[in-house]
Enzyme design. Structure first.
Site, PDB file in Angstrom:
ATOM      1  CD  GLU A  88      -3.140  -0.499   2.207  1.00  0.00           C
ATOM      2  OE1 GLU A  88      -2.874   0.400   3.036  1.00  0.00           O
ATOM      3  OE2 GLU A  88      -4.172  -1.169   2.251  1.00  0.00           O
ATOM      4  CG  ASP A 113      -4.106   8.776   7.334  1.00  0.00           C
ATOM      5  OD1 ASP A 113      -4.511   7.607   7.261  1.00  0.00           O
ATOM      6  OD2 ASP A 113      -3.813   9.456   6.338  1.00  0.00           O
ATOM      7  CE1 TYR A 131      -7.650  -1.512   6.500  1.00  0.00           C
ATOM      8  CE2 TYR A 131      -6.194  -1.112   4.643  1.00  0.00           C
ATOM      9  CZ  TYR A 131      -6.440  -1.075   5.993  1.00  0.00           C
ATOM     10  OH  TYR A 131      -5.489  -0.613   6.864  1.00  0.00           O
TER      11      TYR A 131
END
Length: 264
Positions: A50, A61, A174
């Site tokens: 990734e 994040d 994911y």
């Protein structure tokens, strides 16, 4: 669809192995070292990479990844340079690369332009963190023709939306292991296991778990029930130490090898 990611999972399945999927930010801490770090991951046993596109205002994040993006941006990293890095990566390794981004940078760049350049540069897939699976933007079909579009599913996602996401994801799905943002965690969440189990009957592609997997021991546990394990913050934290002169590529490589060995 690209197909390289599916082929990788098929090869691993034949060997009875799971996929080790590391994350790093393109251009962190600078272009050439970023390239060396990719090579180190490949040599350590990474199966899919990734590669993050630096963005100044991320939503999912945590602090470690945010600082990584800021280091890369400070060095002048942009989308065109990400493609240059990807072209250089392709000369060193054939590991499938999934580009990880928020919508804003690639929307401004142009979805069709982005998809064409990404595919030409050797990307295999694309994960747009904040783009809902139901969204049908102009140019998105073109992107999905060029790249496997990987989608996120979280513990809070309803069953109906899980069905939609599972049906639309390509390459792999994911699975976000817990609530909240990315970051190093001392303990694995129960939600990750429960989420994977709930998706097994729905899945059309392999299930990879990420967000918070921080050690070889944790990676081994996740690999016992998922098809792949994504490790980001723990690796990026090692990169931050390299940037500060407190670690080395060799130490980074050793850590990556321990993760790959546990996952495999």
């Amino acid at each position: 669809m690209n197909g390289k990611i599916s082929s990788t999972f098929a090869e691993l399945s034949q060997k009875g192995q799971k996929a080790f999927v590391p994350f790093l930010m393109a251009g962190d801490p600078f272009f050439e070292l970023s390239l060396d770090l990719v090579e180190a991951l490949d040599e350590s046993g990474a199966d899919i990479l990734e590669l993050g596109i630096p963005f100044s205002d991320p939503l999912a994040d945590g602090p470690i990844i945010q600082k990584s993006a800021m280091r890369a941006l400070k060095e002048g990293m942009n989308i065109d340079k990400v493609f240059s890095l990807l072209q250089r990566i392709r000369k060193r390794t054939d590991i499938p690369v999934v580009l990880f981004s928020y919508l804003n940078p690639i929307f401004r760049y142009g979805l069709e332009r982005f998809a064409a350049k990404a595919a030409d540069s050797g990307a295999a897939g694309m994960l747009i963190v904040d783009l809902p699976p139901e969204e049908t933007l102009e140019g998105l079909d073109f992107l999905e023709e060029k790249l496997d579009r990987i989608l996120l599913v979280t513990p809070s996602t309803s069953l109906d939306r899980r069905k939609v996401i599972a049906a639309k994801s390509r390459g792999f799905l994911y699975c976000v292991s817990r609530y909240g943002i990315t970051g190093i965690q001392k303990d694995l969440s129960v939600e990750a296991y429960e989420l994977v189990k709930s998706l097994e009957a729905l899945k059309k592609v392999p299930l990879c778990v990420g967000f918070g997997v921080s050690s070889a021991e944790q990676a081994k546990i996740v690999a016992s029930y998922a098809d792949g394990v994504v490790v980001g913050s723990a690796l990026v934290d090692e990169i931050s130490k390299i940037a500060e002169g407190k670690s080395s590529i060799e130490r980074f490589k050793d850590f990556a090898f321990s993760l790959a060995k546990s996952v495999h």
